[in-house]
Each structure stands twice: as C-alpha cells, then as structure tokens.
Design an enzyme around this catalytic site. Structure first.
Site, PDB file in Angstrom:
ATOM      1  N   GLN A 176       0.808  -1.221   0.000  1.00 27.98           N
ATOM      2  CA  GLN A 176       0.000   0.000   0.000  1.00 27.98           C
ATOM      3  C   GLN A 176       0.841   1.270   0.000  1.00 27.98           C
ATOM      4  O   GLN A 176       0.286   2.365   0.132  1.00 27.98           O
ATOM      5  CB  GLN A 176      -0.945  -0.006   1.219  1.00 27.98           C
ATOM      6  CG  GLN A 176      -1.963  -1.122   1.219  1.00 27.98           C
ATOM      7  CD  GLN A 176      -2.991  -1.013   0.096  1.00 27.98           C
ATOM      8  OE1 GLN A 176      -3.130   0.033  -0.542  1.00 27.98           O
ATOM      9  NE2 GLN A 176      -3.711  -2.092  -0.150  1.00 27.98           N
ATOM     10  N   SER A 194       2.913  -4.931  -5.205  1.00 28.07           N
ATOM     11  CA  SER A 194       2.150  -5.482  -6.328  1.00 28.07           C
ATOM     12  C   SER A 194       1.709  -4.368  -7.267  1.00 28.07           C
ATOM     13  O   SER A 194       1.246  -3.313  -6.831  1.00 28.07           O
ATOM     14  CB  SER A 194       0.920  -6.228  -5.783  1.00 28.07           C
ATOM     15  OG  SER A 194       0.227  -6.873  -6.825  1.00 28.07           O
ATOM     16  N   HIS A 196      -0.842  -3.906  -9.308  1.00 29.90           N
ATOM     17  CA  HIS A 196      -2.231  -3.473  -9.460  1.00 29.90           C
ATOM     18  C   HIS A 196      -2.682  -2.496  -8.374  1.00 29.90           C
ATOM     19  O   HIS A 196      -3.789  -1.967  -8.424  1.00 29.90           O
ATOM     20  CB  HIS A 196      -3.180  -4.676  -9.530  1.00 29.90           C
ATOM     21  CG  HIS A 196      -3.411  -5.382  -8.237  1.00 29.90           C
ATOM     22  ND1 HIS A 196      -4.538  -5.182  -7.471  1.00 29.90           N
ATOM     23  CD2 HIS A 196      -2.680  -6.303  -7.585  1.00 29.90           C
ATOM     24  CE1 HIS A 196      -4.493  -5.943  -6.407  1.00 29.90           C
ATOM     25  NE2 HIS A 196      -3.366  -6.639  -6.437  1.00 29.90           N
ATOM     26  N   THR A 232       8.642 -19.999 -16.424  1.00 39.38           N
ATOM     27  CA  THR A 232       8.896 -19.093 -17.535  1.00 39.38           C
ATOM     28  C   THR A 232       8.539 -17.670 -17.147  1.00 39.38           C
ATOM     29  O   THR A 232       7.410 -17.410 -16.722  1.00 39.38           O
ATOM     30  CB  THR A 232       8.061 -19.500 -18.765  1.00 39.38           C
ATOM     31  OG1 THR A 232       8.373 -20.854 -19.118  1.00 39.38           O
ATOM     32  CG2 THR A 232       8.335 -18.576 -19.945  1.00 39.38           C
ATOM     33  N   CYS A 318      -8.691  -8.906   1.189  1.00 35.52           N
ATOM     34  CA  CYS A 318      -8.184 -10.258   1.442  1.00 35.52           C
ATOM     35  C   CYS A 318      -8.462 -10.739   2.864  1.00 35.52           C
ATOM     36  O   CYS A 318      -7.955 -11.772   3.280  1.00 35.52           O
ATOM     37  CB  CYS A 318      -6.684 -10.307   1.173  1.00 35.52           C
ATOM     38  SG  CYS A 318      -6.247  -9.891  -0.523  1.00 35.52           S
TER      39      CYS A 318
END
Length: 369
Positions: A176, A194, A196, A232, A318
């Site tokens: 955050q 992260s 997003h 990958t 979450c």
C-alpha cells in the site's frame, strides 16, 4: 461511476495496458531460449528489471518478480526460515498485518510469533521493539502502510534500530506504499509490492531481496528470471510492472497532493456527521480513510452506495469473512466500531467533485435509514 476502492485494486493505466499488449505480440520468444527471439525477450526483461531496480535504488539482481504480494510475502517469510535453519525460530510482527502475513505466520510449525506493542497512534512502540530484539529473532515482519486504516510505519527508523540492535532480517510489506508515498529501502532486507495497487496489472509483483540475504525458493524448477522462483518469466507483465512503477513515481508528487486534498475534505465533512466515527488517525496515509457509521451494517451501506454507482469496501479485500474488522476491534476494543467500519481508498483518478457527490449521497442515505 465513483470508485473509492483503490486499496483493493486500482484501474489499470492505459499506457501500462498498451505496453502489455505490445510486448505480448512483439516478443514471443521465451527469455530462456537460445535463439534470436529468446535473446530479444531476455534483453527486454533485463532492461525492465534494471528500470525497476533503479526506481527503487537497489541492485538489479535484488529484484524477484512474482505473481502477487501474497506470494512475495510467503517467499520472504518461508524462504528465510528455510535458508537459516540454525537461527532461533522467533518472528516479530504486529496485530495489524495483512492476511498474507498473519495467515502465513499462523501456518508455521515450531515458530514463535510475537506481536510488538503499539503506541496510541497504532505505531510500533520503539522501546518494546528494542526489548524484544534481545530475544534474537530471525525476522521482523511489518507493513509500511496498513491496508485497512492507512497507518504508516517509519520503516527507516525501525530498520536502523533493527540493524543496530540485532541480526534480525527486516521484511516490509509495501503493497500500500509503493507508487504512493516515499519508499526508502536503505535499512530494509526484504520488500514486497504489487503492480495493481498503483495502476498496473494484476498478476505481477516483486520481492526485493537484498544481496546479502539468503533465501530458499518456494517454487523449484528450471532456469527463470532468478534462482529464487522457477517458471517461464511473464515478460509482458514484467515490462508492464516497470512501466506502471515509472509512471506512478513520476506522478507521485502531484497525486499525493491531490489525494491529500480529497482526504482532508472527506475528513472535515464526515466529522460533521453525528453518527460517524473516523478510525484512521490524522497521520495515516491519505490514500486510505476508514470510518464507522453507528448502527449501520457496512454491507447494507455498501449496497446502498452501489445503487448510486459509488464503490468502496468494508475492510481489506483479502481479510476473513468475519462480520467485524479484527484490526479495529483489537485496537479499540469497541465491537460497535469494528462491526460498522467502511474503508474508502483513493488514487490519482479521484476528484474533489466525486468526494462532494459521495458526501451528498451518504447524507441522503443515512437520513432515510
């Protein structure tokens, strides 16, 4: 539409999405392939990784790309425990951590998890930290910005104290904070974030692992971007992370002032309402504003606001499905506040006019309930 749930996820930046599409189409080679297409893909991945490292003022080989902050936090915590089998299995943390930390810690066997004391403003009590560091913990794991109340921990001061008083590894969840407030990793060993949360795409995150720190991988397999996570490399997502972070850092000063102005307006207006209690402290991140509406179920308010095309949340996306905010209850010991809390979270697309419309609608709803 008025979207005030940016702590859960932000809207993807158009330029970031364009980068993802372009790389997906134009760089089809596997970065580990020995042919020309593989070499071109690897060259792009190296450039994107270097840009991320430069933006964070760390070394290129200290960047590990993952799928989410949850994965990064798991890799940080479990990877350290496995890499240092002879260290005391003591971890210092707080009651305010994200579920990707608390649930991970709760799942560990033969590990003593100790919560640090907090002061009146919900910050880590420095004297208590110094005292508990005498226990010789292997890890100190805390957030930079709390996802529910926006509490900002001074990771620079905390990290310095850890380094001066112990051998503990310092792990920070910066999900955050990155792209929103100043991030200084000088005293931080492990740092998670992260894309997003700052205009990037879902499915790509980082773990910054300082060079001197050992780490055992959670995912084993063939060659990848680093030895710490097999698979990958998701080149298009990696390139999009780099673009999202660069744009967020460039816009950060302007965005911060804009968000601060909106937050101040909302605080002032919400304080005028008799049935509202603001749970976020005044020195919390301006991107997050948590408040409670007396005798009103948050789910009811969420759906009423939704009918006006206004979106916010009850608590961190979450968190568990309990009917109250565990964080607010642990801090206030007030079940009423914890059962009626709402989280409003801002980002660069939000405006004062949206805030004014939200207050107007909120007043209309509460007056008719």
């Amino acid at each position: 539409m008025i979207y005030f749930d940016n702590a859960a996820t932000t809207k993807v930046n158009d330029e970031v999405l364009k980068t993802f599409v372009t790389v997906s189409k134009d760089y089809i080679g596997n970065t580990n392939s020995l042919h020309k297409l593989g070499f071109e893909s690897k060259k792009l991945m190296t450039a994107a990784t270097k840009q991320v490292a430069d933006l964070l003022n760390v070394k290129e080989n200290e960047i590990i790309f993952t799928s989410s902050s949850s994965e990064s936090n798991n890799l940080a915590i479990k990877g350290v425990l496995e890499a240092y089998p002879n260290r005391k299995k003591i971890i210092l943390t707080t009651i305010l951590e994200h579920p990707s930390i608390t649930n991970t810690l709760n799942s560990l066997k033969d590990v003593e998890v100790i919560n640090l004391k907090l002061d009146a403003n919900y910050h880590i009590n420095i004297d208590d930290l110094k005292e508990k560091l005498k226990l010789d913990p292997i890890l100190v794991s805390i957030h930079h910005v709390n996802s529910e109340l926006g509490i900002i921990e001074d990771i620079n001061t905390i990290g310095k104290i850890i380094k001066e008083n112990s051998k503990a590894i310092f792990h920070v969840d910066g999900t955050q904070s990155l792209g929103k407030i100043k991030v200084d990793l000088n005293y931080v060993d492990l740092f998670c974030a992260s894309a997003h949360k700052f205009g990037g795409l879902k499915g790509i995150a980082i773990l910054v692992k300082k060079e001197k720190i050992n780490l055992s991988p959670l995912i084993n397999g063939g060659e990848s971007q680093t030895i710490y996570r097999a698979g990958t490399p998701a080149l298009a997502l990696i390139a999009s992370f780099s673009k999202a972070l660069r744009l967020a850092k460039e816009e950060q000063p302007k965005t911060y002032l804009q968000v601060k102005e909106i937050n101040n307006y909302l605080r002032d207006e919400l304080n005028k309402l008799d049935n509202v209690t603001i749970n976020s402290k005044i020195d919390s991140s301006p991107y997050i504003l948590n408040f409670s509406i007396k005798s009103t179920k948050p789910e009811t308010m969420i759906h009423k606001l939704e009918s006006y095309d206004i979106y916010l949340s009850t608590k961190t996306a979450c968190s568990s499905k309990e009917d109250y905010s565990k964080s607010i209850y642990l801090l206030t010991n007030n079940k009423e506040l914890s059962k009626t809390s709402l989280r409003l979270s801002l980002f660069k697309d939000n405006t004062i006019s949206e805030a004014k419309e939200f207050i107007k609608v909120l007043k209309d709803i509460t007056n008719n309930m």
